[in-house]
Design a protein around this motif. Structure first.
Motif, short mmCIF file in Angstrom:
data_model
loop_
_atom_site.label_atom_id
_atom_site.label_comp_id
_atom_site.label_asym_id
_atom_site.label_seq_id
_atom_site.Cartn_x
_atom_site.Cartn_y
_atom_site.Cartn_z
N SER A 144 2.13 11.27 -0.78
CA SER A 144 1.06 11.03 -0.46
C SER A 144 0.26 11.85 0.74
O SER A 144 -0.76 11.44 0.87
CB SER A 144 0.83 9.37 -0.16
OG SER A 144 1.62 9.36 1.17
N SER B 159 5.47 8.14 -0.19
CA SER B 159 5.06 8.39 1.00
C SER B 159 4.93 9.88 1.33
O SER B 159 3.74 10.65 1.74
CB SER B 159 5.79 7.62 2.13
OG SER B 159 5.36 8.27 3.55
N ARG C 23 8.63 5.87 7.71
CA ARG C 23 7.47 5.71 6.60
C ARG C 23 6.07 5.58 7.42
O ARG C 23 5.05 6.06 7.08
CB ARG C 23 7.78 4.86 5.67
CG ARG C 23 6.95 4.52 4.13
CD ARG C 23 7.58 4.69 3.06
NE ARG C 23 8.09 3.45 2.76
CZ ARG C 23 7.10 2.39 2.24
NH1 ARG C 23 6.10 2.63 1.67
NH2 ARG C 23 7.76 1.20 1.95
N TYR D 182 0.95 5.83 -5.99
CA TYR D 182 1.64 6.84 -5.32
C TYR D 182 3.15 6.60 -5.63
O TYR D 182 3.97 7.70 -5.85
CB TYR D 182 1.73 6.76 -3.75
CG TYR D 182 0.27 7.24 -3.45
CD1 TYR D 182 -0.10 8.60 -3.31
CD2 TYR D 182 -0.70 6.18 -3.27
CE1 TYR D 182 -1.25 8.87 -2.91
CE2 TYR D 182 -1.80 6.65 -3.09
CZ TYR D 182 -2.35 7.92 -2.63
OH TYR D 182 -3.50 8.34 -2.26
N ARG D 183 3.71 5.57 -6.01
CA ARG D 183 5.02 5.41 -6.53
C ARG D 183 5.33 5.82 -7.56
O ARG D 183 6.30 6.40 -8.15
CB ARG D 183 5.45 3.77 -6.33
CG ARG D 183 5.56 3.34 -4.60
CD ARG D 183 5.85 1.87 -4.77
NE ARG D 183 6.05 1.30 -3.60
CZ ARG D 183 7.22 0.99 -3.02
NH1 ARG D 183 8.20 1.00 -3.67
NH2 ARG D 183 7.16 0.53 -1.72
N ARG E 261 -3.95 13.16 -3.40
CA ARG E 261 -4.74 12.05 -2.96
C ARG E 261 -5.99 11.96 -3.63
O ARG E 261 -6.57 10.90 -4.40
CB ARG E 261 -5.07 11.86 -1.47
CG ARG E 261 -3.95 11.85 -0.59
CD ARG E 261 -4.33 11.06 0.77
NE ARG E 261 -4.50 9.84 0.63
CZ ARG E 261 -3.63 8.65 0.80
NH1 ARG E 261 -2.27 9.00 0.97
NH2 ARG E 261 -4.03 7.41 0.75
N GLY F 139 -3.39 -1.23 0.09
CA GLY F 139 -2.83 -0.02 0.35
C GLY F 139 -2.76 0.22 1.79
O GLY F 139 -2.59 -0.29 2.92
N ARG F 140 -3.20 1.67 1.94
CA ARG F 140 -3.18 2.31 3.39
C ARG F 140 -4.59 2.71 3.56
O ARG F 140 -5.04 2.68 4.92
CB ARG F 140 -2.07 3.35 3.57
CG ARG F 140 -0.57 3.33 3.01
CD ARG F 140 -0.13 2.23 4.12
NE ARG F 140 1.29 1.90 3.87
CZ ARG F 140 1.83 1.71 2.87
NH1 ARG F 140 0.85 1.00 2.03
NH2 ARG F 140 3.15 1.38 2.80
N ASP F 141 -5.34 3.06 2.68
CA ASP F 141 -6.51 3.62 3.03
C ASP F 141 -7.84 3.25 2.10
O ASP F 141 -8.84 3.47 1.69
CB ASP F 141 -6.78 5.09 2.68
CG ASP F 141 -6.38 5.54 1.37
OD1 ASP F 141 -5.77 4.55 0.75
OD2 ASP F 141 -6.81 6.85 0.80
N THR G 299 -2.51 -0.16 -4.64
CA THR G 299 -2.82 1.39 -4.71
C THR G 299 -1.35 2.26 -4.48
O THR G 299 -1.33 3.21 -4.94
CB THR G 299 -3.84 1.91 -3.73
OG1 THR G 299 -3.68 1.56 -2.31
CG2 THR G 299 -5.05 1.34 -4.21
N GLY G 300 -0.50 1.71 -3.69
CA GLY G 300 0.85 2.10 -3.43
C GLY G 300 1.55 2.27 -4.68
O GLY G 300 2.20 3.34 -5.02
N ASP H 137 2.87 7.95 7.35
CA ASP H 137 1.71 7.47 6.86
C ASP H 137 0.43 7.27 7.82
O ASP H 137 -0.70 7.53 7.53
CB ASP H 137 1.78 6.05 6.11
CG ASP H 137 2.72 6.07 5.14
OD1 ASP H 137 2.86 7.11 4.43
OD2 ASP H 137 3.17 4.80 4.55
N ARG I 260 -0.34 11.33 8.86
CA ARG I 260 -1.08 12.41 8.08
C ARG I 260 -2.34 12.79 8.32
O ARG I 260 -3.14 11.97 8.74
CB ARG I 260 -0.74 12.13 6.69
CG ARG I 260 -1.55 10.91 6.33
CD ARG I 260 -1.37 10.66 4.62
NE ARG I 260 -2.01 9.60 4.33
CZ ARG I 260 -1.64 8.44 3.83
NH1 ARG I 260 -0.31 8.37 3.56
NH2 ARG I 260 -2.36 7.41 3.39
#
Ligand code: DC
Length: 221
Positions: free
Chosen positions: A101, A98, A174, A37-38, A107, A128-130, A33-34, A178, A181
């Motif tokens: 995002s 980052s 970063r 954003y990238r 988002r 990803g992150r979430d 999923t990054g 991340d 936020r």
């Protein structure tokens, strides 16, 4: 929607390598999923859109000038008909990603595009992150990978041929951005298998996670 396995964690914690391997073992696609954003940050730079212009960014998020595609080896990003997957892999683009995002508007524009990846096969590995907290909170199996920041910087430095000391500082910045936020911060989902991979080799990580995933999936389907 098929079953979903999520793999979250900080930069360079081995999420993509693990996701690719799980996807092979289970014969289902995987998505970073990054890459969304990238890809968006990259498209914004090409289009000369400020990375602080959340309205223009969330419009660009829905534009067909760029797109993300899943392949067995990597999550590809296309911009204006060109494959920019290698360009967006740069650490600098990760830092821009980052920044964009951070905005809830951005988002939420990307959320459906990410969720749609789960409708393309009987299952999906999403990293990803979430992913386990926001994108797929109902996921059947959730994993959260961590590793010491030195270990992660070493990994990325070898992969991209960069200076390890500089990377430690950049990645810490970063990760801080991340995880602090307000919207969808990086965090371990409550029901995740949390694995610190600092002292483990890749095969050990894959074996442990695969076992966990199989137990969870058997219970769920
Ligand atoms: O996983 P990555 O390095 O490709 O991610 C790049 C940035 O994108 C990351 O620093 C924060 C953002 N990101 C995010 O906010 N949520 C995700 N699910 C994945 C990435």
């Amino acid at each position: 929607m098929g079953y979903v396995i999520t793999v979250d964690g900080p930069a360079a914690s081995g999420k993509s390598s693990l996701s690719r391997e799980l996807s092979k073992k289970l014969n289902i696609p995987w998505v970073s999923t990054g890459a969304f954003y990238r890809g968006l940050a990259f498209a914004a730079i090409q289009r000369k859109i400020a990375l602080t212009d959340k309205v223009a960014l969330s419009e660009l998020a829905l534009s067909s000038i760029w797109k993300v595609e899943m392949t067995p080896e990597k999550t590809q990003v296309w911009f204006d008909g060109q494959d920019v997957t290698e360009k967006i892999a740069q650490e600098e683009v990760g830092n821009f990603a980052s920044q964009v995002s951070h905005y809830p508007e951005v988002r939420s524009s990307l959320l459906d595009l990410q969720r749609n990846c789960a409708f393309k096969a009987e299952g999906l590995v999403a990293e990803g992150r979430d992913c386990g907290t926001v994108v797929f909170p109902q996921a059947e199996a959730k994993i959260y990978l961590t590793a010491s920041s030195e270990n992660r910087a070493q990994r990325r430095a070898q992969e991209l041929g960069l200076d390890e000391k500089k990377l430690v500082v950049q990645q810490q910045k970063r990760d801080h951005q991340d995880s602090t936020r307000k919207t969808a911060p990086m965090q371990a989902p409550k029901d995740a298998l949390v694995l610190d991979t600092t002292e483990l080799n890749f095969n050990e990580v894959v074996t442990q996670v695969h076992k966990f995933v199989q137990q969870k999936i058997h219970k769920a389907i």
